[in-house]
Design an enzyme around this catalytic site. Structure first.
Site, mmCIF file in Angstrom:
data_model
loop_
_atom_site.group_PDB
_atom_site.id
_atom_site.type_symbol
_atom_site.label_atom_id
_atom_site.label_comp_id
_atom_site.label_asym_id
_atom_site.label_seq_id
_atom_site.Cartn_x
_atom_site.Cartn_y
_atom_site.Cartn_z
ATOM 1 N N HIS A 17 29.031 48.891 37.006
ATOM 2 C CA HIS A 17 30.232 49.266 36.255
ATOM 3 C C HIS A 17 30.440 48.346 35.048
ATOM 4 O O HIS A 17 30.649 48.818 33.916
ATOM 5 C CB HIS A 17 31.445 49.198 37.186
ATOM 6 C CG HIS A 17 32.721 49.649 36.547
ATOM 7 N ND1 HIS A 17 33.144 50.967 36.567
ATOM 8 C CD2 HIS A 17 33.676 48.972 35.859
ATOM 9 C CE1 HIS A 17 34.286 51.076 35.934
ATOM 10 N NE2 HIS A 17 34.632 49.883 35.486
ATOM 11 N N GLU A 18 30.364 47.052 35.294
ATOM 12 C CA GLU A 18 30.585 46.103 34.199
ATOM 13 C C GLU A 18 29.455 46.143 33.182
ATOM 14 O O GLU A 18 29.687 45.963 31.977
ATOM 15 C CB GLU A 18 30.744 44.692 34.763
ATOM 16 C CG GLU A 18 31.924 44.515 35.713
ATOM 17 C CD GLU A 18 33.258 44.921 35.098
ATOM 18 O OE1 GLU A 18 33.402 44.824 33.857
ATOM 19 O OE2 GLU A 18 34.155 45.336 35.844
ATOM 20 N N HIS A 21 30.238 48.773 30.571
ATOM 21 C CA HIS A 21 31.104 48.275 29.497
ATOM 22 C C HIS A 21 30.326 47.375 28.540
ATOM 23 O O HIS A 21 30.444 47.493 27.311
ATOM 24 C CB HIS A 21 32.266 47.472 30.101
ATOM 25 C CG HIS A 21 33.224 48.273 30.924
ATOM 26 N ND1 HIS A 21 33.829 49.421 30.453
ATOM 27 C CD2 HIS A 21 33.697 48.085 32.184
ATOM 28 C CE1 HIS A 21 34.641 49.909 31.393
ATOM 29 N NE2 HIS A 21 34.565 49.122 32.459
#
Length: 366
Positions: A17-18, A21
């Site tokens: 997920h990170e 980003h």
């Protein structure tokens, strides 16, 4: 070891997920000064040319830091490569990239599982319907039904060894709200009879607070080609995604009946540990399911989540100027407190009510 494996899977999902980003920001030339897996004290860190990479003590979390939010940053406030100085579309791509990364990862994991385990060929049905996890506050649990029970008959009607047994039992439950029904169940090779009265649900149908699945085992074959794997993985991804959306919809529209089914970190790790103990390949199913849930939760328009930030961007795009910072900060801080409170509540609740609620995950891919 199984608990550590489950925690490792959750850590990987957060890392994915990170990374979404991070990659979305760096690919657009947006400055990123921190990338952290976990929270709490720093265990390891490495200072790159632009970004500090860190691993922290508690792996169930993570963040991507931008100079915009760092009071010690020496980047000029008007630098065009600061996230806040980029157009709305650029910022929306960065914020939504974590969700997209989790969805892509879930699909690839499903494809990997099919490549390892094989393609389900057929189901070998046995008589009855298998009971999936039972919530302790549900009608079914109070009547004595437990996870892993096999319901052999309802109101004297035998449930056949076919795909019709689950719909038949479901129909009997739904058509008898506030009416007592009799179930014959099999538990550890012992038959017994139980009686329960389905509650009247919001849709006017009877509910007992239990999920059901066919009493069947699957056989597998080798895939014919990679295209077959990706095609079946796409179908399964769609089923999981739609099913998860439906579950969140029921939580909103029928909160009283479904709130007890919400799981927090303790139960999630428990499920993953059980799957790892039974068969390590099952962790791929676990990873796909949790990754999709993580994506959908994060896209909800709630404060402190990606969806909340996207909502502010949408308002900014419509009104032509950002929402005042003090309003954004107030909403985000309130949302963060509420989310932390919910997390603590779920941890306490599940730690004091650790019941066996795991077998159903293994059957999602049969």
């Amino acid at each position: 070891m199984s608990v550590l494996a489950a925690i490792a899977v959750l850590a990987v999902l957060i890392l994915v997920h990170e990374l979404g980003h991070f990659v979305a920001a760096r690919s657009q030339g947006i400055l990123v000064n921190r990338f952290s897996l976990g929270f709490g004290p720093v265990l390891l860190k490495y200072q790159g040319s632009q970004t500090e990479y860190a691993v922290r003590a508690f792996p169930l979390g993570g963040f991507v830091g931008f100079p915009d939010d760092d009071p010690d940053s020496d980047v000029p406030p008007n630098d065009p490569n600061l996230l806040r100085n980029r157009p709305v579309l650029d910022r929306a791509i960065v914020i939504s990239a974590g969700v997209i990364a989790n969805l892509i990862f879930a699909y690839l994991v499903l494809a990997l599982q099919l490549g390892i385990v094989g393609i389900p060929k057929e189901l070998n049905y046995q008589a009855g319907v298998l009971v999936q996890p039972v919530n302790q506050e549900s009608v079914a649990y109070q009547a004595g039904i437990r996870e892993g029970d096999i319901i052999l008959a309802v109101n004297g009607q035998e449930l056949p060894a076919s795909d019709q047994s689950t719909p038949l039992l479901t129909k009997e439950i739904q058509t008898h709200p506030n009416q007592q029904i009799e179930l014959k169940i099999l538990r550890e090779n012992q038959q017994q009879t139980l009686k329960l009265t389905p509650k009247l649900g919001a849709d006017g149908k009877g509910v007992v607070g239990v999920a059901l699945s066919p009493n069947a085992t699957a056989t597998y074959r080798r895939p014919n080609s990679p295209f077959e794997i990706f095609g079946i993985a796409a179908n399964r991804f769609q089923q999981l995604f739609v099913g998860t959306l439906s579950g969140f919809g029921q939580l909103i529209t029928n909160f009283q009946q479904t709130a007890g089914q919400v799981s927090g970190p303790v139960n999630i790790v428990k499920i993953g540990a059980k799957l790892a103990e039974d068969n390590s390949v099952n962790l791929l199913s676990f990873a796909a399911i949790i990754s999709i849930n993580l994506a959908i939760i994060n896209i909800l328009p709630l404060p402190a989540l990606d969806g909340g930030q996207l909502a502010f961007l949408l308002i900014e795009g419509l009104r032509g100027k950002p929402v005042p910072s003090r309003i954004q900060e107030g909403v985000m801080q309130t949302g963060l407190v509420l989310l932390l409170g919910l997390g603590i509540f779920l941890i306490v609740k599940e730690t004091t009510q650790l019941t066996s609620q795991l077998e159903w995950v293994q059957r999602l891919f049969q």
